[in-house]
Design a protein around this motif. Structure first.
Motif, PDB file in Angstrom:
ATOM      1  N   PHE A 130      -4.503   7.793  11.448  1.00 63.76           N
ATOM      2  CA  PHE A 130      -5.912   8.084  11.159  1.00 63.76           C
ATOM      3  C   PHE A 130      -6.102   9.591  11.151  1.00 63.76           C
ATOM      4  O   PHE A 130      -5.872  10.264  12.157  1.00 63.76           O
ATOM      5  CB  PHE A 130      -6.819   7.440  12.217  1.00 63.76           C
ATOM      6  CG  PHE A 130      -8.271   7.532  11.877  1.00 63.76           C
ATOM      7  CD1 PHE A 130      -8.853   6.632  10.995  1.00 63.76           C
ATOM      8  CD2 PHE A 130      -9.058   8.535  12.421  1.00 63.76           C
ATOM      9  CE1 PHE A 130     -10.201   6.713  10.683  1.00 63.76           C
ATOM     10  CE2 PHE A 130     -10.409   8.631  12.104  1.00 63.76           C
ATOM     11  CZ  PHE A 130     -10.982   7.718  11.228  1.00 63.76           C
ATOM     12  N   LYS A 131      -6.479  10.126   9.997  1.00 61.51           N
ATOM     13  CA  LYS A 131      -6.681  11.562   9.862  1.00 61.51           C
ATOM     14  C   LYS A 131      -7.724  11.817   8.789  1.00 61.51           C
ATOM     15  O   LYS A 131      -7.778  11.095   7.789  1.00 61.51           O
ATOM     16  CB  LYS A 131      -5.353  12.251   9.496  1.00 61.51           C
ATOM     17  CG  LYS A 131      -5.439  13.774   9.499  1.00 61.51           C
ATOM     18  CD  LYS A 131      -4.068  14.402   9.308  1.00 61.51           C
ATOM     19  CE  LYS A 131      -4.196  15.920   9.255  1.00 61.51           C
ATOM     20  NZ  LYS A 131      -2.928  16.567   8.947  1.00 61.51           N
ATOM     21  N   HIS A 132      -8.526  12.850   8.969  1.00 63.41           N
ATOM     22  CA  HIS A 132      -9.582  13.230   8.032  1.00 63.41           C
ATOM     23  C   HIS A 132     -10.516  12.055   7.737  1.00 63.41           C
ATOM     24  O   HIS A 132     -10.928  11.829   6.594  1.00 63.41           O
ATOM     25  CB  HIS A 132      -8.999  13.798   6.732  1.00 63.41           C
ATOM     26  CG  HIS A 132      -8.236  15.073   6.919  1.00 63.41           C
ATOM     27  ND1 HIS A 132      -8.771  16.189   7.509  1.00 63.41           N
ATOM     28  CD2 HIS A 132      -6.954  15.395   6.620  1.00 63.41           C
ATOM     29  CE1 HIS A 132      -7.868  17.150   7.555  1.00 63.41           C
ATOM     30  NE2 HIS A 132      -6.758  16.692   7.028  1.00 63.41           N
ATOM     31  N   GLY A 133     -10.821  11.276   8.779  1.00 69.94           N
ATOM     32  CA  GLY A 133     -11.819  10.219   8.674  1.00 69.94           C
ATOM     33  C   GLY A 133     -11.373   8.936   7.995  1.00 69.94           C
ATOM     34  O   GLY A 133     -12.215   8.100   7.684  1.00 69.94           O
ATOM     35  N   GLN A 134     -10.063   8.787   7.773  1.00 67.76           N
ATOM     36  CA  GLN A 134      -9.623   7.530   7.172  1.00 67.76           C
ATOM     37  C   GLN A 134      -8.217   7.159   7.616  1.00 67.76           C
ATOM     38  O   GLN A 134      -7.457   7.992   8.084  1.00 67.76           O
ATOM     39  CB  GLN A 134      -9.698   7.582   5.655  1.00 67.76           C
ATOM     40  CG  GLN A 134      -8.872   8.647   4.997  1.00 67.76           C
ATOM     41  CD  GLN A 134      -9.129   8.698   3.489  1.00 67.76           C
ATOM     42  OE1 GLN A 134      -9.987   8.004   2.961  1.00 67.76           O
ATOM     43  NE2 GLN A 134      -8.385   9.514   2.800  1.00 67.76           N
ATOM     44  N   TRP A 135      -7.896   5.879   7.441  1.00 71.16           N
ATOM     45  CA  TRP A 135      -6.577   5.361   7.772  1.00 71.16           C
ATOM     46  C   TRP A 135      -5.619   5.618   6.623  1.00 71.16           C
ATOM     47  O   TRP A 135      -5.999   5.571   5.462  1.00 71.16           O
ATOM     48  CB  TRP A 135      -6.656   3.863   8.055  1.00 71.16           C
ATOM     49  CG  TRP A 135      -7.301   3.574   9.363  1.00 71.16           C
ATOM     50  CD1 TRP A 135      -8.594   3.186   9.566  1.00 71.16           C
ATOM     51  CD2 TRP A 135      -6.708   3.673  10.643  1.00 71.16           C
ATOM     52  NE1 TRP A 135      -8.844   3.038  10.905  1.00 71.16           N
ATOM     53  CE2 TRP A 135      -7.694   3.330  11.586  1.00 71.16           C
ATOM     54  CE3 TRP A 135      -5.438   4.032  11.099  1.00 71.16           C
ATOM     55  CZ2 TRP A 135      -7.437   3.325  12.962  1.00 71.16           C
ATOM     56  CZ3 TRP A 135      -5.194   4.011  12.461  1.00 71.16           C
ATOM     57  CH2 TRP A 135      -6.190   3.664  13.372  1.00 71.16           C
ATOM     58  N   HIS A 136      -4.341   5.868   6.988  1.00 75.70           N
ATOM     59  CA  HIS A 136      -3.313   6.135   5.981  1.00 75.70           C
ATOM     60  C   HIS A 136      -2.077   5.284   6.238  1.00 75.70           C
ATOM     61  O   HIS A 136      -1.705   5.033   7.383  1.00 75.70           O
ATOM     62  CB  HIS A 136      -2.909   7.617   6.007  1.00 75.70           C
ATOM     63  CG  HIS A 136      -4.046   8.526   5.700  1.00 75.70           C
ATOM     64  ND1 HIS A 136      -4.420   8.836   4.416  1.00 75.70           N
ATOM     65  CD2 HIS A 136      -4.907   9.173   6.506  1.00 75.70           C
ATOM     66  CE1 HIS A 136      -5.458   9.648   4.448  1.00 75.70           C
ATOM     67  NE2 HIS A 136      -5.776   9.863   5.712  1.00 75.70           N
TER      68      HIS A 136
ATOM     69  N   VAL B 170      -0.980  20.680   7.198  1.00 73.13           N
ATOM     70  CA  VAL B 170      -1.568  20.065   8.384  1.00 73.13           C
ATOM     71  C   VAL B 170      -3.094  20.114   8.304  1.00 73.13           C
ATOM     72  O   VAL B 170      -3.780  19.114   8.559  1.00 73.13           O
ATOM     73  CB  VAL B 170      -1.078  20.767   9.667  1.00 73.13           C
ATOM     74  CG1 VAL B 170      -1.847  20.277  10.895  1.00 73.13           C
ATOM     75  CG2 VAL B 170       0.413  20.569   9.844  1.00 73.13           C
ATOM     76  N   GLN B 171      -3.633  21.263   7.937  1.00 72.59           N
ATOM     77  CA  GLN B 171      -5.077  21.470   7.983  1.00 72.59           C
ATOM     78  C   GLN B 171      -5.846  20.766   6.869  1.00 72.59           C
ATOM     79  O   GLN B 171      -6.947  20.271   7.097  1.00 72.59           O
ATOM     80  CB  GLN B 171      -5.374  22.975   7.945  1.00 72.59           C
ATOM     81  CG  GLN B 171      -4.849  23.696   9.153  1.00 72.59           C
ATOM     82  CD  GLN B 171      -4.754  25.198   8.962  1.00 72.59           C
ATOM     83  OE1 GLN B 171      -4.802  25.714   7.851  1.00 72.59           O
ATOM     84  NE2 GLN B 171      -4.579  25.916  10.064  1.00 72.59           N
ATOM     85  N   ALA B 172      -5.285  20.701   5.676  1.00 74.87           N
ATOM     86  CA  ALA B 172      -6.071  20.250   4.520  1.00 74.87           C
ATOM     87  C   ALA B 172      -5.631  18.920   3.927  1.00 74.87           C
ATOM     88  O   ALA B 172      -6.277  18.435   3.006  1.00 74.87           O
ATOM     89  CB  ALA B 172      -6.032  21.325   3.435  1.00 74.87           C
ATOM     90  N   THR B 173      -4.531  18.330   4.426  1.00 71.89           N
ATOM     91  CA  THR B 173      -4.046  17.083   3.831  1.00 71.89           C
ATOM     92  C   THR B 173      -3.728  16.069   4.915  1.00 71.89           C
ATOM     93  O   THR B 173      -3.726  16.386   6.111  1.00 71.89           O
ATOM     94  CB  THR B 173      -2.757  17.300   2.999  1.00 71.89           C
ATOM     95  OG1 THR B 173      -1.638  17.430   3.877  1.00 71.89           O
ATOM     96  CG2 THR B 173      -2.859  18.512   2.093  1.00 71.89           C
TER      97      THR B 173
END
Length: 186
Positions: A147-153, A22-25
């Motif tokens: 949208f996570k970690h500044g980008q769309w997935h 959750v935190q890093a990916t």
């Protein structure tokens, strides 16, 4: 390796496996890792109706887990489930996910489920390979859905036919590792 039904006592080990994901990916679209108590509640709630399995290594430490959840709310979807699997980082690539999925699928068939689905946040070559190895087939891709970690997935969706047709039985009437019994408990 030992595979067994999860219990509420496994919450800390499961939370420890899931938190770094959750935190890093962007593999999970959760943005905050659940606490041990929240994970315990998830396990107990899932086991009311569906299986949640863990794998233990030779030292008895939980090194992976897999579970099923309701696919959709409407009644006609009741023969389908969604599946989720995570493996402890230092245990990946050892076939644990494949073994867990094999047991989960066996139990789901015994319970009468017909279709299993999985969503895989992209890119994730390891999860794609795992799902292909256990019989899932690609259905399609939701583009830019998370949208996570500044980008769309994107999320690819996968389906595995468990059996042609059957009627589900309650989990409480089935002992996953020995046949029919009084049920599984958390």
């Amino acid at each position: 390796m030992t595979i067994r039904t999860a219990t509420s006592a496994d919450a800390a080990a499961i939370a420890a496996i899931y938190a770094p994901i959750v935190q890093a990916t962007s593999i999970s679209f959760e943005t905050e890792a659940p606490s041990v108590e929240q994970m315990r509640e998830r396990i107990v709630k899932t086991l009311q109706d569906l299986p949640w399995l863990v794998s233990e290594d030779a030292q008895g430490r939980v090194n992976g887990y897999v579970y099923a959840s309701k696919h959709r709310e409407r009644a006609a979807y009741q023969w389908s489930v969604d599946t989720t699997a995570y493996i402890r980082e230092d245990a990946r690539g050892q076939g644990i996910g494949k073994e867990l999925y094999g047991e989960l699928k066996r139990i789901l068939v015994e319970l009468g489920y017909c279709q299993a689905f999985a969503g895989i946040a992209l890119p994730n070559e390891a999860s794609v390979a795992l799902h292909e190895s256990v019989g899932f087939e690609a259905l399609g891709v939701y583009r830019n859905v998370g949208f996570k970690h500044g980008q769309w997935h994107d999320v690819s969706w996968w389906q595995c036919t468990l059996q042609a047709s059957a009627e589900p039985r309650p989990l409480q009437a089935f002992d996953a590792f020995g046949g029919h019994a009084g049920g599984l408990s958390a």
